[in-house]
Design an enzyme around this catalytic site. Structure first.
Site, PDB file in Angstrom:
ATOM      1  N   TYR A 120       0.860  -1.187   0.000  1.00  0.00           N
ATOM      2  CA  TYR A 120       0.000   0.000   0.000  1.00  0.00           C
ATOM      3  C   TYR A 120       0.896   1.236   0.000  1.00  0.00           C
ATOM      4  CZ  TYR A 120      -3.063   3.735   1.698  1.00  0.00           C
ATOM      5  OH  TYR A 120      -3.755   4.925   1.826  1.00  0.00           O
ATOM      6  N   GLU A 151      -3.453   7.565  -4.172  1.00  0.00           N
ATOM      7  CA  GLU A 151      -3.368   6.301  -3.430  1.00  0.00           C
ATOM      8  C   GLU A 151      -3.260   5.130  -4.390  1.00  0.00           C
ATOM      9  OE1 GLU A 151      -5.950   5.179   0.182  1.00  0.00           O
ATOM     10  OE2 GLU A 151      -6.817   3.997  -1.443  1.00  0.00           O
TER      11      GLU A 151
END
Length: 380
Positions: A101, A190
Site C-alpha cells: 500500500y 493512493e
C-alpha cells in the site's frame, strides 16, 4: 474532484508510474472488444467514485472475451453504495505475488504532504492502522524543501521490504507519485494495492486520485475528466451558480456569509438540538442575486423544512441581503419558514426592510442562538 480509476491511472502513466494496459467500456459489446484487443484473461472493473467495489461484485475476472461480455452484463447497472455503474475498465489480468500500500495525501494539521506505506496492501488502510499500526510507515515532506530520494528509502526500509529489486522499483514509484501529486495539484494519490508480480515487476493495480477543485483552472485537461452525471445534482447546481454548497442529512437549511460563520452556524443548529441539511456559504461579498441563487439551491433539497439565514455584515451589507431575501421570495415562491439573523453593516436597515415587507413565515431573531432554536423548532 475525485477521479475514476482509469482516469487516475492515466495521470499515473503520465508521471511514469507502471500500470496495467486497459480499455474503457460502456456496454457489454465494448467490453468484449476490449478483451479481444488486450488478449488473455482480463479483469472487468466497475468505475464508481466510491470504495468497496470488489465486495459488492463490481470486480470480476474473465478468462475469455465472451466471459468479459457476460461479466459486463452483470456489473453494468449495479448499485454500489448509491452509485450506479455506467462505465467499466477492462484491464489485462495480473498475477500477484505480493500486495503493498502506498499513498500521498495532504495533512492539513501539519500543512504538509504525508506519505503512508505498508507491506500489508490490498485491505483498507484504516484496518491496517487499527490492527497493525507499527506496520504503517508515515513520512511528511516539507513543501519548501521538496522531495528527496532518502525519503523514499526511509519508507521502503521502514516498511520492511527485503528484496533489493523491489526496494529500487518502489523507491522510484514513490518519487514519481510525489511528482504526480505536485504536478496535478492533488489532495490524494493512493495505490492499493501496489503489487509485485511473480516476475518481480512492481506496478499500480488500482488508483484513487483526488484533485484540488481550486486548482482545476491550471489543468483544463483534468477538469474535462469531471463526470457531471455522477455529481450530486444540488452540488452541481451550486457550482453552476458559484455558490459553495455541501449537502448534509438534516432538516434545517443553513445559509451564511463566509466559511467560518457558516461552519459555526452548522454547529449552533446542532447545539440547539437540530440537524443541518447543508453547508451553504454566500461568500464575503454576496449581493441580492447571490441570495436568490443560494436559496434556489437550498430549496431544491426535499429534506429542508426550515431555513436559517445567518449574516454578519462586513463586506456584505445586511440591507442588500434583506432585499435579496425579498427578491427570492418573489421569484421562487418560497413556501418554507425562514429565520433571519442580521448583524453588522446596515443591520438595523436590513431588519427594518424585512419588518416593513412582513412576508409570511419569515422570522427575524436578534442572536445566533435564538435564531437557531427558532429554526429547529420550525423544522419540526
Amino acid at each position: 474532484m475525485d477521479l475514476y480509476e482509469y482516469q487516475g491511472k492515466e495521470l499515473f502513466r503520465r508521471a511514469g508510474i507502471p500500470v496495467s494496459d486497459g480499455r474503457l467500456a460502456t456496454t457489454p459489446g465494448e467490453a468484449r472488444q476490449a478483451a479481444e484487443v488486450l488478449g488473455g484473461p482480463v479483469v472487468v472493473k466497475a468505475q464508481v467514485l466510491t470504495g468497496g467495489r470488489g465486495k459488492a461484485g463490481g470486480v470480476k475476472l474473465a478468462r475469455t472475451a465472451h466471459e468479459a461480455e457476460e461479466r459486463a452484463k452483470d456489473i453494468i447497472g449495479l448499485d454500489i453504495k448509491g452509485h450506479v455503474v455506467k462505465r467499466l475498465w477492462i484491464e489485462k489480468a495480473s498475477d500477484i505475488a505480493k500486495e503493498y500500500y502506498l499513498s500521498l495525501t495532504f495533512d492539513r494539521g501539519e500543512k504538509k504532504p504525508l506519505f503512508m506505506f505498508t507491506t500489508q496492501g490490498g485491505v483498507d488502510i484504516e484496518q491496517v492502522a487499527a490492527e497493525s499500526p507499527d506496520a504503517l510507515v508515515r513520512l511528511h515532506v516539507d513543501p519548501l524543501e521538496g522531495f528527496h530520494p532518502w525519503q523514499a528509502r526511509r519508507l521502503v526500509f521502514g516498511g520492511g521490504v527485503s528484496d533489493p529489486s523491489e526496494r529500487k522499483q518502489i523507491a522510484a514509484i514513490i518519487g514519481k507519485l510525489y511528482d504526480a501529486f505536485v504536478r496535478f495539484d492533488a489532495m490524494l494519490c493512493e495505490i492499493n494495492p501496489l503489487i509485485v508480480t511473480p516476475d518481480g515487476e512492481v506496478k499500480a493495480l488500482d488508483s484513487k486520485f483526488t484533485v484540488d477543485d481550486n486548482a482545476l483552472y491550471r489543468h483544463p485537461d483534468v477538469a474535462e475528466m469531471r463526470d457531471l452525471d455522477a455529481a450530486d445534482p444540488l452540488e452541481a447546481l451550486a457550482r453552476e451558480k458559484h455558490v459553495t454548497y455541501v449537502r448534509l442529512d438534516g432538516e434545517v437549511g443553513v445559509l451564511g456569509n463566509g466559511a467560518g460563520l457558516t461552519m459555526s452556524t452548522v454547529d449552533v443548529v446542532t447545539f440547539a438540538g437540530g440537524r443541518p441539511a447543508n453547508f451553504c456559504d454566500l461568500g464575503g461579498g454576496g449581493d441580492a442575486q447571490g441570495v436568490v441563487d443560494a436559496l434556489e439551491v437550498i430549496t431544491r433539497d426535499p429534506q429542508v423544512k426550515a431555513i436559517f439565514f445567518n449574516i454578519f455584515g462586513g463586506i456584505t451589507r445586511c440591507d442588500e441581503v434583506a432585499r435579496g431575501i425579498l427578491q427570492a421570495l418573489g421569484e421562487i415562491g418560497l413556501a418554507l419558514p425562514i429565520v433571519v439573523r442580521l448583524d453588522g453593516t446596515n443591520a438595523e436597515e436590513g431588519r427594518r426592510i424585512l419588518r416593513e415587507a412582513a412576508p409570511p413565515d419569515l422570522y427575524v431573531e436578534p442572536t445566533m442562538l435564538e435564531a437557531a432554536r427558532k429554526a429547529v423548532e420550525l423544522s419540526r
